[in-house]
Design a protein around this motif. Structure first.
Motif, PDB file in Angstrom:
ATOM      1  N   GLY A  72      -1.965  -8.246   5.682  1.00  0.00           N
ATOM      2  CA  GLY A  72      -2.145  -8.381   4.236  1.00  0.00           C
ATOM      3  C   GLY A  72      -2.765  -7.173   3.569  1.00  0.00           C
ATOM      4  O   GLY A  72      -2.434  -6.824   2.435  1.00  0.00           O
ATOM      5  N   GLU A  73      -3.654  -6.475   4.289  1.00  0.00           N
ATOM      6  CA  GLU A  73      -4.309  -5.307   3.713  1.00  0.00           C
ATOM      7  C   GLU A  73      -3.347  -4.166   3.426  1.00  0.00           C
ATOM      8  O   GLU A  73      -3.694  -3.233   2.719  1.00  0.00           O
ATOM      9  CB  GLU A  73      -5.424  -4.788   4.625  1.00  0.00           C
ATOM     10  CG  GLU A  73      -6.528  -5.755   4.881  1.00  0.00           C
ATOM     11  CD  GLU A  73      -6.318  -6.563   6.152  1.00  0.00           C
ATOM     12  OE1 GLU A  73      -5.188  -6.586   6.689  1.00  0.00           O
ATOM     13  OE2 GLU A  73      -7.285  -7.203   6.598  1.00  0.00           O
ATOM     14  N   ALA A  74      -2.143  -4.232   3.969  1.00  0.00           N
ATOM     15  CA  ALA A  74      -1.143  -3.195   3.698  1.00  0.00           C
ATOM     16  C   ALA A  74      -0.814  -3.138   2.211  1.00  0.00           C
ATOM     17  O   ALA A  74      -0.280  -2.139   1.721  1.00  0.00           O
ATOM     18  CB  ALA A  74       0.121  -3.448   4.517  1.00  0.00           C
ATOM     19  N   LEU A  75      -1.157  -4.183   1.482  1.00  0.00           N
ATOM     20  CA  LEU A  75      -0.948  -4.196   0.032  1.00  0.00           C
ATOM     21  C   LEU A  75      -1.610  -2.990  -0.621  1.00  0.00           C
ATOM     22  O   LEU A  75      -1.133  -2.475  -1.632  1.00  0.00           O
ATOM     23  CB  LEU A  75      -1.490  -5.492  -0.576  1.00  0.00           C
ATOM     24  CG  LEU A  75      -1.240  -5.720  -2.061  1.00  0.00           C
ATOM     25  CD1 LEU A  75       0.261  -5.789  -2.365  1.00  0.00           C
ATOM     26  CD2 LEU A  75      -1.921  -7.000  -2.524  1.00  0.00           C
ATOM     27  N   GLU A  76      -2.676  -2.500  -0.033  1.00  0.00           N
ATOM     28  CA  GLU A  76      -3.378  -1.323  -0.554  1.00  0.00           C
ATOM     29  C   GLU A  76      -2.440  -0.133  -0.706  1.00  0.00           C
ATOM     30  O   GLU A  76      -2.597   0.678  -1.619  1.00  0.00           O
ATOM     31  CB  GLU A  76      -4.530  -0.949   0.385  1.00  0.00           C
ATOM     32  CG  GLU A  76      -5.259   0.315  -0.006  1.00  0.00           C
ATOM     33  CD  GLU A  76      -6.384   0.688   0.948  1.00  0.00           C
ATOM     34  OE1 GLU A  76      -7.099   1.653   0.635  1.00  0.00           O
ATOM     35  OE2 GLU A  76      -6.547   0.023   1.996  1.00  0.00           O
ATOM     36  N   PHE A  77      -1.465  -0.010   0.162  1.00  0.00           N
ATOM     37  CA  PHE A  77      -0.599   1.161   0.195  1.00  0.00           C
ATOM     38  C   PHE A  77       0.717   0.962  -0.533  1.00  0.00           C
ATOM     39  O   PHE A  77       1.541   1.863  -0.590  1.00  0.00           O
ATOM     40  CB  PHE A  77      -0.350   1.577   1.652  1.00  0.00           C
ATOM     41  CG  PHE A  77      -1.627   1.701   2.429  1.00  0.00           C
ATOM     42  CD1 PHE A  77      -2.586   2.634   2.074  1.00  0.00           C
ATOM     43  CD2 PHE A  77      -1.897   0.854   3.486  1.00  0.00           C
ATOM     44  CE1 PHE A  77      -3.779   2.745   2.765  1.00  0.00           C
ATOM     45  CE2 PHE A  77      -3.086   0.944   4.195  1.00  0.00           C
ATOM     46  CZ  PHE A  77      -4.027   1.890   3.825  1.00  0.00           C
ATOM     47  N   LEU A 101      -8.172  -7.843  -3.031  1.00  0.00           N
ATOM     48  CA  LEU A 101      -8.807  -6.631  -3.561  1.00  0.00           C
ATOM     49  C   LEU A 101      -7.789  -5.592  -4.031  1.00  0.00           C
ATOM     50  O   LEU A 101      -8.120  -4.736  -4.844  1.00  0.00           O
ATOM     51  CB  LEU A 101      -9.718  -6.000  -2.501  1.00  0.00           C
ATOM     52  CG  LEU A 101     -10.883  -6.853  -2.033  1.00  0.00           C
ATOM     53  CD1 LEU A 101     -11.602  -6.170  -0.872  1.00  0.00           C
ATOM     54  CD2 LEU A 101     -11.830  -7.143  -3.185  1.00  0.00           C
ATOM     55  N   PHE A 102      -6.573  -5.678  -3.518  1.00  0.00           N
ATOM     56  CA  PHE A 102      -5.552  -4.684  -3.839  1.00  0.00           C
ATOM     57  C   PHE A 102      -4.501  -5.209  -4.813  1.00  0.00           C
ATOM     58  O   PHE A 102      -3.572  -4.491  -5.169  1.00  0.00           O
ATOM     59  CB  PHE A 102      -4.900  -4.167  -2.553  1.00  0.00           C
ATOM     60  CG  PHE A 102      -5.925  -3.712  -1.557  1.00  0.00           C
ATOM     61  CD1 PHE A 102      -6.725  -2.609  -1.825  1.00  0.00           C
ATOM     62  CD2 PHE A 102      -6.137  -4.406  -0.379  1.00  0.00           C
ATOM     63  CE1 PHE A 102      -7.696  -2.197  -0.932  1.00  0.00           C
ATOM     64  CE2 PHE A 102      -7.102  -4.006   0.524  1.00  0.00           C
ATOM     65  CZ  PHE A 102      -7.879  -2.896   0.249  1.00  0.00           C
TER      66      PHE A 102
END
Length: 154
Positions: A72-77, A101-102
Motif C-alpha cells: 500500500g505504501e507504494a501509493l507514495e510513488f 498518508l499518500f
C-alpha cells in the motif's frame, strides 16, 4: 565474510537510497524501468519498486494498482492524479492504513476510504476529515480496531 558485507557503510548507503526517488538505485537500469511489461512484473512482486519506474508508468493505472495491491505504501510513488483515484487509494489502504498518508486530501473526506484505513492499528482516524471524525459509525469502527483512536474523534 570477506570484503563484501551487507553491514558495511556501502550497504547502509544502498539501503538508505533504495526507495528515494531523488537518488539512483544501484541496480536500476533506466531502460528497463520504462518498459511497461518489465515494471508490471516487478511491482507485482515488490510494490515499492514503483519508485524506480518512469514517470509515465507511475501514471499508468494498471501498474500502480499492481504495486499498491502488494504494498500500500507504494501509493507514495504514484502520479498525483492516481493518488486522488478512489479505487487506487482503497486498494492501497486495504494493504495498510499508512497508505492514507499518500492519498490526496479530498479522499480523507471519503467514508469508504477512511473506514478501510481505520481498520488497521494506528491512529489513522486523525487523518480523516472533521466530519468523518464526528461520524459515529466511523469512530466506532476505528475504536474497535484501535482503542486509542478515540482521542481523535470530534
Amino acid at each position: 565474510r570477506g570484503q563484501h558485507s551487507s553491514f558495511g557503510p556501502e550497504a547502509a548507503a544502498t539501503r538508505q537510497n533504495m526507495y528515494r526517488p531523488d537518488q539512483p538505485h544501484p541496480y536500476a537500469q533506466a531502460d528497463c524501468w520504462a518498459q511497461r511489461a518489465y515494471v508490471l512484473r516487478r511491482v507485482q512482486n515488490g510494490g515499492r519498486l514503483l519508485v524506480l519506474a518512469s514517470d509515465e508508468l507511475r501514471a499508468d493505472k494498471e501498474v500502480v494498482m499492481a504495486a499498491v495491491e502488494g504494498a500500500g505504501e507504494a501509493l507514495e510513488f504514484a502520479d498525483p492524479a492516481l493518488q486522488a483515484d478512489k479505487g487506487i487509494v482503497l486498494a492501497a489502504v486495504r494493504q495498510t492504513g499508512s497508505a492514507l498518508l499518500f492519498a490526496r486530501p479530498a479522499l480523507h473526506a471519503d467514508k469508504d476510504v477512511i473506514m478501510e484505513a481505520v481498520r488497521w492499528p494506528g491512529k489513522w482516524l486523525q487523518h480523516a476529515s472533521e466530519a468523518l471524525r464526528a461520524d459515529r459509525e466511523v469512530v466506532l469502527h476505528a475504536v474497535k480496531h484501535d482503542g486509542s483512536s478515540l482521542q481523535f474523534a470530534s
